[in-house]
Design an enzyme around this catalytic site. Structure first.
Site, PDB file in Angstrom:
ATOM      1  N   LYS A 121       0.508  49.413  10.231  1.00 41.39           N
ATOM      2  CA  LYS A 121       1.385  50.412  10.835  1.00 41.39           C
ATOM      3  C   LYS A 121       0.557  51.441  11.607  1.00 41.39           C
ATOM      4  CE  LYS A 121       5.365  48.943   9.241  1.00 41.39           C
ATOM      5  NZ  LYS A 121       6.500  48.555  10.104  1.00 41.39           N
ATOM      6  N   LYS A 229      14.722  39.855  11.773  1.00 43.94           N
ATOM      7  CA  LYS A 229      15.025  40.216  10.392  1.00 43.94           C
ATOM      8  C   LYS A 229      16.451  39.786  10.116  1.00 43.94           C
ATOM      9  CE  LYS A 229      11.823  44.089  10.678  1.00 43.94           C
ATOM     10  NZ  LYS A 229      11.586  45.537  10.576  1.00 43.94           N
TER      11      LYS A 229
END
Length: 340
Positions: A121, A229
């Protein structure tokens, strides 16, 4: 531009009865090992149906319209089950949140065995590019045999992304996930990178799952890879249709769910014709607790495809307060009305 029609999960079928759904909801709060997306506890609702369990876990800031896709995905898992799989295990990446460099080794130690890919991240609010470069360098040092990729979650503007990806080119990234916000922004950035001779592939995440037309990314040549997703796209079958129509390689990622939701992501990954990259389905390793006794986590970089069943004792121990349970039941009602 005409939107491409995509199948709804329950097209041609009756939605499950709302009363039956609410009777079979359990809501839990899962403590995190490290802060992720700004949360230290992950609240999520589990729904039991005739085909098994589904997970309804839209992030708290999402309204009923956006949350309705997550509910469709949970109901698909619980009432319809999954398509026939094409593989029995899935290559995964480890995930490193926006932690300090000295915390990287501890985060990676929560993964079992060999680590083949790591998603890092970056572009966290309140942090700098120097923080990002230091974190990526720490991961490269801690996992020298792993391939690296970054996820900015739309955190940069065009100039920041261009500078960051120029700085990070030395790490030979597999791809940079959602460095800027819009589809048009991704296309502009990708072109600017190529003009600089930087070949880092661009992956689209939010531009797929939050767009009215998730195929616009492919139409504009805005990305080289799709991050899909299952839950926010409305279920496994709809996500499969999006990938097929896009013609782009896909990576299946989680939305920070328990092992129940990871099982749904695994079903999607197992049904894709090709999986050229490791999937982001290892996030249970970021949690201190899970809804099942035998968590669905990777061994040596691979996730086995198997069913999971929530443990009644864990559901009881991790249950939210009566007030929070009421909040989630009301949220399900509002999302259900959107589906109807």
């Amino acid at each position: 531009m005409t939107m491409v029609e995509l199948p709804a999960v329950f097209e041609g079928k009756e939605l499950p009865d709302l009363g039956e759904i609410l009777e079979n909801v359990r809501v839990v709060s899962l403590p995190m090992r490290v802060k992720f997306r700004g949360v230290t506890f992950r609240e999520t609702a589990l729904i039991q149906g005739p085909a098994g369990w589904g997970e309804f876990a839209p992030f708290l800031e999402y309204g009923p319209a956006e949350a309705s896709a997550w509910l469709a995905g949970a109901l698909e898992a619980a009432w319809l089950g999954y398509p026939e799989p094409l593989r029995d295990s899935i290559a995964l990446n480890a995930t490193v949140p926006a932690v300090a460099p000295e915390q990287v080794e501890q985060v990676l130690s929560n993964y079992r065995g060999e680590i083949r890919e790591v998603k890092i991240k970056v572009a966290e609010a309140g942090q700098t590019l120097e923080d990002d470069v230091a974190r990526v360098a720490a991961v490269a040092a801690a996992a020298p045999d792993a391939r690296l990729k970054i996820d900015a979650n739309q955190g940069w503007n065009h100039e920041q992304a261009l500078e960051a990806l120029t700085r990070l080119e030395e790490f030979d990234l597999l791809y940079a996930e959602q460095p800027v916000a819009s589809v048009e922004g991704l296309a502009r950035l990708r072109e600017a990178l190529r003009q600089r001779g930087i070949s880092t592939p661009i992956a689209a995440d939010e531009s797929v799952r939050k767009a009215e037309d998730p195929l616009r990314v492919a139409e504009l040549g805005a990305a080289d890879v799709l991050i899909v997703k299952a839950a926010p796209l409305g279920g496994v079958r709809r996500a499969l249709a999006i990938v097929e129509k896009s013609g782009l390689p896909a990576v299946v990622s989680s939305a920070l769910e328990s092992s129940v939701g990871i099982r749904t992501g695994a079903a999607l990954a197992a049904s894709l014709p090709e999986l050229p990259f490791g999937c982001g389905l290892g996030t249970v390793s970021l949690m201190k607790a899970d809804t099942v006794q035998d968590s669905l986590v990777a061994e040596n970089g691979y996730l086995p495809l198997r069913d999971v069943t929530p443990d009644s004792v864990l559901l009881e121990n991790l249950a939210v307060s009566a007030e929070r349970l009421h909040w989630w039941r009301e949220r399900i009602k509002k999302a259900y009305e959107q589906l109807k």
